[in-house]
Each structure stands twice: as structure tokens, then as C-alpha cells.
Design a protein around this motif. Structure first.
Motif, PDB file in Angstrom:
ATOM      1  N   ALA A 198      -3.807  15.938   0.665  1.00 17.04           N
ATOM      2  CA  ALA A 198      -5.006  15.271   1.185  1.00 17.04           C
ATOM      3  C   ALA A 198      -6.194  15.452   0.243  1.00 17.04           C
ATOM      4  CB  ALA A 198      -5.357  15.813   2.564  1.00 17.04           C
ATOM      5  N   ASP A 199      -7.053  14.429   0.212  1.00  9.68           N
ATOM      6  CA  ASP A 199      -8.287  14.484  -0.571  1.00  9.68           C
ATOM      7  C   ASP A 199      -9.421  14.025   0.350  1.00  9.68           C
ATOM      8  OD1 ASP A 199     -10.470  14.074  -2.226  1.00  9.68           O
ATOM      9  OD2 ASP A 199      -9.276  13.282  -3.889  1.00  9.68           O
TER      10      ASP A 199
ATOM     11  N   VAL B 157       1.515   7.794  -5.724  1.00  6.88           N
ATOM     12  CA  VAL B 157       0.438   8.805  -5.731  1.00  6.88           C
ATOM     13  C   VAL B 157       1.011  10.147  -5.247  1.00  6.88           C
ATOM     14  CG1 VAL B 157      -1.749   9.513  -4.656  1.00  6.88           C
ATOM     15  CG2 VAL B 157      -1.460   7.166  -5.423  1.00  6.88           C
TER      16      VAL B 157
ATOM     17  N   ILE C  71      -3.804   6.721   6.753  1.00  7.55           N
ATOM     18  CA  ILE C  71      -3.905   7.859   5.834  1.00  7.55           C
ATOM     19  C   ILE C  71      -3.132   9.070   6.381  1.00  7.55           C
ATOM     20  CG2 ILE C  71      -5.509   9.559   4.858  1.00  7.55           C
ATOM     21  CD1 ILE C  71      -7.465   7.326   4.301  1.00  7.55           C
TER      22      ILE C  71
ATOM     23  N   THR D 195       1.047   4.374  -2.530  1.00  7.61           N
ATOM     24  CA  THR D 195       0.789   5.767  -2.120  1.00  7.61           C
ATOM     25  C   THR D 195       2.025   6.645  -2.368  1.00  7.61           C
ATOM     26  OG1 THR D 195       1.301   5.246   0.205  1.00  7.61           O
ATOM     27  CG2 THR D 195      -1.027   5.228  -0.445  1.00  7.61           C
TER      28      THR D 195
ATOM     29  N   GLN E 110     -13.676   6.207   1.205  1.00  4.51           N
ATOM     30  CA  GLN E 110     -12.921   5.042   1.692  1.00  4.51           C
ATOM     31  C   GLN E 110     -13.438   4.603   3.062  1.00  4.51           C
ATOM     32  OE1 GLN E 110      -9.184   7.273   0.895  1.00  4.51           O
ATOM     33  NE2 GLN E 110      -8.296   5.254   0.553  1.00  4.51           N
TER      34      GLN E 110
ATOM     35  N   LYS F 185       0.968  13.522  -7.358  1.00  2.00           N
ATOM     36  CA  LYS F 185       0.298  14.723  -6.837  1.00  2.00           C
ATOM     37  C   LYS F 185       1.268  15.904  -6.795  1.00  2.00           C
ATOM     38  CE  LYS F 185      -3.551  13.028  -4.038  1.00  2.00           C
ATOM     39  NZ  LYS F 185      -4.109  12.910  -2.686  1.00  2.00           N
TER      40      LYS F 185
ATOM     41  N   VAL G 171       0.311   8.568   5.388  1.00  3.29           N
ATOM     42  CA  VAL G 171       0.454   8.779   3.938  1.00  3.29           C
ATOM     43  C   VAL G 171       0.500  10.277   3.631  1.00  3.29           C
ATOM     44  CG1 VAL G 171      -0.692   8.508   1.690  1.00  3.29           C
ATOM     45  CG2 VAL G 171      -0.626   6.580   3.288  1.00  3.29           C
ATOM     46  N   ILE G 172      -0.377  11.043   4.263  1.00  5.89           N
ATOM     47  CA  ILE G 172      -0.412  12.491   4.010  1.00  5.89           C
ATOM     48  C   ILE G 172       0.913  13.129   4.434  1.00  5.89           C
ATOM     49  CG2 ILE G 172      -1.530  14.666   4.707  1.00  5.89           C
ATOM     50  CD1 ILE G 172      -4.204  13.100   4.714  1.00  5.89           C
TER      51      ILE G 172
ATOM     52  N   ARG H 218     -12.286  11.810  -1.069  1.00  5.20           N
ATOM     53  CA  ARG H 218     -11.861  10.425  -1.305  1.00  5.20           C
ATOM     54  C   ARG H 218     -11.811   9.667   0.033  1.00  5.20           C
ATOM     55  NH1 ARG H 218     -10.958   5.410  -3.369  1.00  5.20           N
ATOM     56  NH2 ARG H 218      -8.833   4.684  -3.056  1.00  5.20           N
ATOM     57  N   GLU H 219     -11.289  10.311   1.065  1.00 11.85           N
ATOM     58  CA  GLU H 219     -11.214   9.668   2.382  1.00 11.85           C
ATOM     59  C   GLU H 219     -12.607   9.304   2.902  1.00 11.85           C
ATOM     60  OE1 GLU H 219      -8.780  11.829   5.217  1.00 11.85           O
ATOM     61  OE2 GLU H 219      -7.385  12.373   3.626  1.00 11.85           O
TER      62      GLU H 219
ATOM     63  N   HIS I 290       3.228  12.409   1.677  1.00  8.70           N
ATOM     64  CA  HIS I 290       2.905  13.269   0.515  1.00  8.70           C
ATOM     65  C   HIS I 290       3.475  14.682   0.734  1.00  8.70           C
ATOM     66  CE1 HIS I 290       0.496  10.139  -1.071  1.00  8.70           C
ATOM     67  NE2 HIS I 290      -0.699  10.689  -1.069  1.00  8.70           N
TER      68      HIS I 290
ATOM     69  N   ARG J 281       0.844  -1.209   0.000  1.00 12.39           N
ATOM     70  CA  ARG J 281       0.000   0.000   0.000  1.00 12.39           C
ATOM     71  C   ARG J 281       0.879   1.259   0.000  1.00 12.39           C
ATOM     72  NH1 ARG J 281      -3.222   3.854   2.186  1.00 12.39           N
ATOM     73  NH2 ARG J 281      -5.451   3.617   1.848  1.00 12.39           N
TER      74      ARG J 281
HETATM   75  O1  LIG Z   1      -5.998   8.641  -3.086  1.00 13.09           O
HETATM   76  C1  LIG Z   1      -5.286   9.618  -2.800  1.00 13.09           C
HETATM   77  O2  LIG Z   1      -5.479  10.741  -3.293  1.00 13.09           O
HETATM   78  C2  LIG Z   1      -4.193   9.460  -1.842  1.00 13.09           C
HETATM   79  O3  LIG Z   1      -3.391  10.365  -1.667  1.00 13.09           O
HETATM   80  C3  LIG Z   1      -4.135   8.197  -1.036  1.00 13.09           C
HETATM   81  C4  LIG Z   1      -4.850   8.352   0.309  1.00 13.09           C
HETATM   82  C5  LIG Z   1      -4.788   6.940   0.956  1.00 13.09           C
HETATM   83  O4  LIG Z   1      -3.835   6.663   1.677  1.00 13.09           O
HETATM   84  O5  LIG Z   1      -5.685   6.127   0.666  1.00 13.09           O
HETATM   85  C6  LIG Z   1      -4.099   9.338   1.146  1.00 13.09           C
HETATM   86  C7  LIG Z   1      -4.469  10.662   1.244  1.00 13.09           C
HETATM   87  C8  LIG Z   1      -5.730  11.169   0.691  1.00 13.09           C
HETATM   88  O6  LIG Z   1      -6.319  12.101   1.548  1.00 13.09           O
HETATM   89  C9  LIG Z   1      -6.638  10.086   0.288  1.00 13.09           C
HETATM   90  C10 LIG Z   1      -6.251   8.790   0.132  1.00 13.09           C
END
Ligand SMILES: O=C(O)C(=O)C[C@]1(C(=O)O)C=C[C@@H](O)C=C1
Length: 103
Positions: A52-53, A40, A86, A37, A60, A44, A89-90, A56-57, A93, A33
Motif C-alpha cells: 500500500a501507498d 505494479v 484499491i 496493477t 488519487q 513492488k 489491489v492491495i 498516492r491513494e 499485491h 486496470r
Molecule cells: O500505485 C501504486 O503504488 C499501486 O500499488 C496501485 C494502487 C491503485 O490501485 O491505484 C494500489 C495500492 C496503493 O496503495 C496505491 C495505488
């Protein structure tokens, strides 16, 4: 302390061996995973998209809560677990994009 009776130690060893396999699978799944990411995050950063999105969160979390419910896992725990991942992940990012976390 409760006494170990009968074949409890063997049963415990069997269960722990299963737990160890599951933990190993979790580590491998998480590694895959984070590899995805990472890509991703690079995409981005290249495209000037925010780390961050939230929309999308939200999708999920709704999906994982439903999956957890159907699987007999506490949906609240599933949501906390996903949010924990997440958030990391952020952070990655933001580091890729050169965002200063103190700014
Ligand atoms: O799908 C994205 O845009 C991602 O950056 C991945 C992810 C995730 O870890 O699933 C992480 C941050 C976003 O806020 C949403 C989802």
C-alpha cells in the motif's frame, strides 16, 4: 405496479441497451486496470516496496473526487468506489509478495 404506457417498453429497452454497453466498458476498463496493477504488484514485490501507498491513494482520491464533482457524479460514491478497487489491489499485491493476511 405502475402500468407501462405508450412506448415505455421501447424506451426502457433502449436505455437498458445503453446500460449494458456501459457495464461492458466498465468491465474492460477494470480488466485493463488490474493488468496494470498486477505489474505494479510484481514490481513492488521485486523491489521490497510495501503493497500500500497511502500518500498516492490520498492524491488519487482528491483527484477522483474533483473529477466526479465536475462530471455530476457524487464524490463520496467515487471515493468509495476507488477505495473498494484499491483494497482488492492491495490484497493482490500482498498475495504476490507472499504476505500472510492472518499475520
Ligand atoms: O500505485 C501504486 O503504488 C499501486 O500499488 C496501485 C494502487 C491503485 O490501485 O491505484 C494500489 C495500492 C496503493 O496503495 C496505491 C495505488
Amino acid at each position: 405496479m405502475p402500468r407501462m404506457t405508450g412506448d415505455a417498453p421501447a424506451e426502457l429497452l433502449r436505455l437498458r441497451s445503453s446500460i449494458d454497453n456501459i457495464d461492458a466498458a466498465l468491465v474492460h476498463l477494470l480488466a485493463e486496470r488490474f493488468k496494470a496493477t498486477q505489474q505494479v504488484g510484481e514490481l513492488k514485490a521485486r523491489s521490497g516496496m510495501p503493497p500500500a501507498d497511502p500518500a498516492r491513494e490520498e492524491r488519487q482520491i482528491a483527484r477522483l473526487r474533483a473529477l466526479a464533482h465536475d462530471a455530476g457524479l457524487d464524490p463520496h460514491f467515487a471515493e468509495k468506489f476507488l477505495n473498494f478497487i484499491i483494497a482488492e489491489v492491495i490484497r493482490h499485491h500482498e498475495a504476490i509478495a507472499g504476505v500472510d493476511p492472518r499475520a
